[in-house]
Design an enzyme around this catalytic site. Structure first.
Site, PDB file in Angstrom:
ATOM      1  N   TYR A   6      13.476   7.609  14.729  1.00  0.00           N
ATOM      2  CA  TYR A   6      12.682   8.197  15.540  1.00  0.00           C
ATOM      3  C   TYR A   6      13.282   8.675  16.936  1.00  0.00           C
ATOM      4  O   TYR A   6      12.599   9.508  17.510  1.00  0.00           O
ATOM      5  CB  TYR A   6      11.138   7.840  15.851  1.00  0.00           C
ATOM      6  CG  TYR A   6      10.629   7.461  14.301  1.00  0.00           C
ATOM      7  CD1 TYR A   6      11.083   7.827  13.100  1.00  0.00           C
ATOM      8  CD2 TYR A   6       9.388   6.732  14.499  1.00  0.00           C
ATOM      9  CE1 TYR A   6      10.269   7.456  11.884  1.00  0.00           C
ATOM     10  CE2 TYR A   6       8.699   6.289  13.270  1.00  0.00           C
ATOM     11  CZ  TYR A   6       9.326   6.744  11.984  1.00  0.00           C
ATOM     12  OH  TYR A   6       8.532   6.294  10.824  1.00  0.00           O
ATOM     13  N   ASP A  64       4.421   1.536  15.121  1.00  0.00           N
ATOM     14  CA  ASP A  64       5.290   1.597  14.141  1.00  0.00           C
ATOM     15  C   ASP A  64       6.211   2.641  14.810  1.00  0.00           C
ATOM     16  O   ASP A  64       6.054   3.949  14.988  1.00  0.00           O
ATOM     17  CB  ASP A  64       4.708   2.171  12.873  1.00  0.00           C
ATOM     18  CG  ASP A  64       5.696   2.721  11.880  1.00  0.00           C
ATOM     19  OD1 ASP A  64       6.189   1.413  11.240  1.00  0.00           O
ATOM     20  OD2 ASP A  64       5.916   3.684  11.668  1.00  0.00           O
ATOM     21  N   LYS A 104      12.314   0.175  12.289  1.00  0.00           N
ATOM     22  CA  LYS A 104      13.212   0.362  11.219  1.00  0.00           C
ATOM     23  C   LYS A 104      14.667   0.475  11.553  1.00  0.00           C
ATOM     24  O   LYS A 104      14.998   1.147  12.501  1.00  0.00           O
ATOM     25  CB  LYS A 104      12.708   1.435  10.373  1.00  0.00           C
ATOM     26  CG  LYS A 104      11.107   1.392  10.296  1.00  0.00           C
ATOM     27  CD  LYS A 104      10.582   2.494   9.336  1.00  0.00           C
ATOM     28  CE  LYS A 104       9.055   2.335   9.516  1.00  0.00           C
ATOM     29  NZ  LYS A 104       8.839   3.226  10.798  1.00  0.00           N
ATOM     30  N   HIS A 137      14.456   1.151   6.464  1.00  0.00           N
ATOM     31  CA  HIS A 137      13.704   2.396   6.421  1.00  0.00           C
ATOM     32  C   HIS A 137      13.719   3.234   5.218  1.00  0.00           C
ATOM     33  O   HIS A 137      12.784   3.752   4.659  1.00  0.00           O
ATOM     34  CB  HIS A 137      14.370   3.522   7.605  1.00  0.00           C
ATOM     35  CG  HIS A 137      13.311   4.402   8.059  1.00  0.00           C
ATOM     36  ND1 HIS A 137      13.472   4.782   9.530  1.00  0.00           N
ATOM     37  CD2 HIS A 137      12.156   5.004   7.563  1.00  0.00           C
ATOM     38  CE1 HIS A 137      12.536   5.559   9.621  1.00  0.00           C
ATOM     39  NE2 HIS A 137      11.701   5.816   8.212  1.00  0.00           N
TER      40      HIS A 137
END
Ligand SMILES: NC(=O)c1ccc[n+]([C@@H]2O[C@H](COP(=O)([O-])OP(=O)(O)OC[C@H]3O[C@@H](n4cnc5c(N)ncnc54)[C@H](OP(=O)(O)O)[C@@H]3O)[C@@H](O)[C@H]2O)c1
Length: 278
Positions: A51, A46, A76, A109
């Site tokens: 990120y 994931d 996402k 997200h």
């Protein structure tokens, strides 16, 4: 071992019930972490645009001995993007960063850009439908296999279900002992939307909790294993994050069952009540 356990999504695609969370592992380190995780049995990962580690995750997958088709990759959209053209561009950029031909699961997200979370009441219904339209087209174009949402409340899910063509396959939300959003989970379950539990270990902050440790001792498992088993028994996919190989292995090695009575006791716990000693 749960690494082998899969669930079937509402589109017929199988998905691993335990996946490695990669936030907040940085882009340089994540390449090695993904390779190590694959070597101990993880097949699902994931990540997210926000990120900042998508290219490292992609390199970790490329550098492993496992076929791409045996890996399940979730990413996402950037939360700041809430328009159709921006979403199309974000999907193509993600594929470039991964150097992959398709993404297994793409999520919105958050219904709101991060900067607005807990600050405005604007749920961006139109913007989320713009995201969704471009995501549906990406499915048709073979760029993405499944699409879903994250951090969506009932009204946000209803907006997509009532106005979109493809039903979300998952809603990725925070679920762990001390925080079980039962109504939202039931609502999604009734629609056939699978719950993915992010932060299943409460970011690590409940691993020293007195009650969780007492139950872990009773089942002769670690507190992390108890917390993961709890979410798995609620029917969730879990995404524990670890960059430590022995913890990664421990988090996959869950082959015990919490009794119905103990589940009922654990589900009542609320974080920051006296029942929990954090
Ligand atoms: N959709 C969203 O908005 C959203 C939000 C949050 C998270 N997520 C996803 O969910 C994933 C997990 O959530 P999270 O990172 O918030 O936290 P988490 O998985 O609940 O907890 C991670 C913490 O637990 C520790 N840990 C892991 N396994 C352990 C074990 N067996 N024994 C002891 N400690 C252990 C980790 O330590 P080490 O770091 O030392 O290994 C880390 O400090 C993220 O990586 C991300 O992929 C999504």
């Amino acid at each position: 071992m749960y690494s082998d356990k899969t669930l079937t999504l509402n589109n017929g695609i199988k998905i691993s019930q335990i996946q490695l969370g990669t936030w907040p592992i940085n882009n340089d380190d994540v390449k090695k972490v993904v390779r190590q995780a694959i070597s101990v049995g993880y097949r699902a990962f994931d990540t997210a645009r926000d990120y900042g580690n998508e290219s490292g995750v992609g390199k970790g997958i490329w550098n492993s001995d496992v076929e791409r088709s045996d890996i399940y990759l979730t990413t996402k959209l950037p939360t700041a993007v809430k328009d159709y053209e921006g979403t199309k561009k974000a999907i193509d950029e993600a594929l470039d960063r991964f150097s992959l031909e398709y993404i297994d699961m793409l999520l919105i997200h958050s219904p709101q850009p991060w900067i607005e979370v807990n600050r405005t009441n604007d749920r961006h219904f139109e913007g989320n439908l713009e995201n969704w339209r471009a995501m549906e087209e990406a499915v048709k174009a073979g760029k993405v296999r499944s699409i879903g949402v994250s951090n969506f409340l009932q009204e946000d899910v209803a907006n997509i279900v009532n106005n979109g063509t493809i039903k979300p396959a998952v809603n990725q939300i925070e679920v762990h002992i001390g925080h079980v959003p039962t109504d939202l989970m039931k609502y999604c379950e009734n629609l056939g939307i699978q719950i993915e539990a992010h932060s299943p270990l409460a970011h690590g902050r409940l691993l020293k909790d007195r009650k969780i440790n007492a139950y872990a001792k009773k089942y002769n498992v670690s507190p992390a294993q108890l917390m993961l088993a709890f979410d798995l028994q609620l029917g969730c996919i879990v995404l524990p994050k670890s960059d430590n190989v022995s913890e990664m292995k421990e988090n996959l090695d869950i082959d015990f069952e919490i009794s119905g009575e103990d589940m009922a006791d654990l589900i009542k716990l609320k974080e920051n009540t006296q029942a929990m000693s954090v």
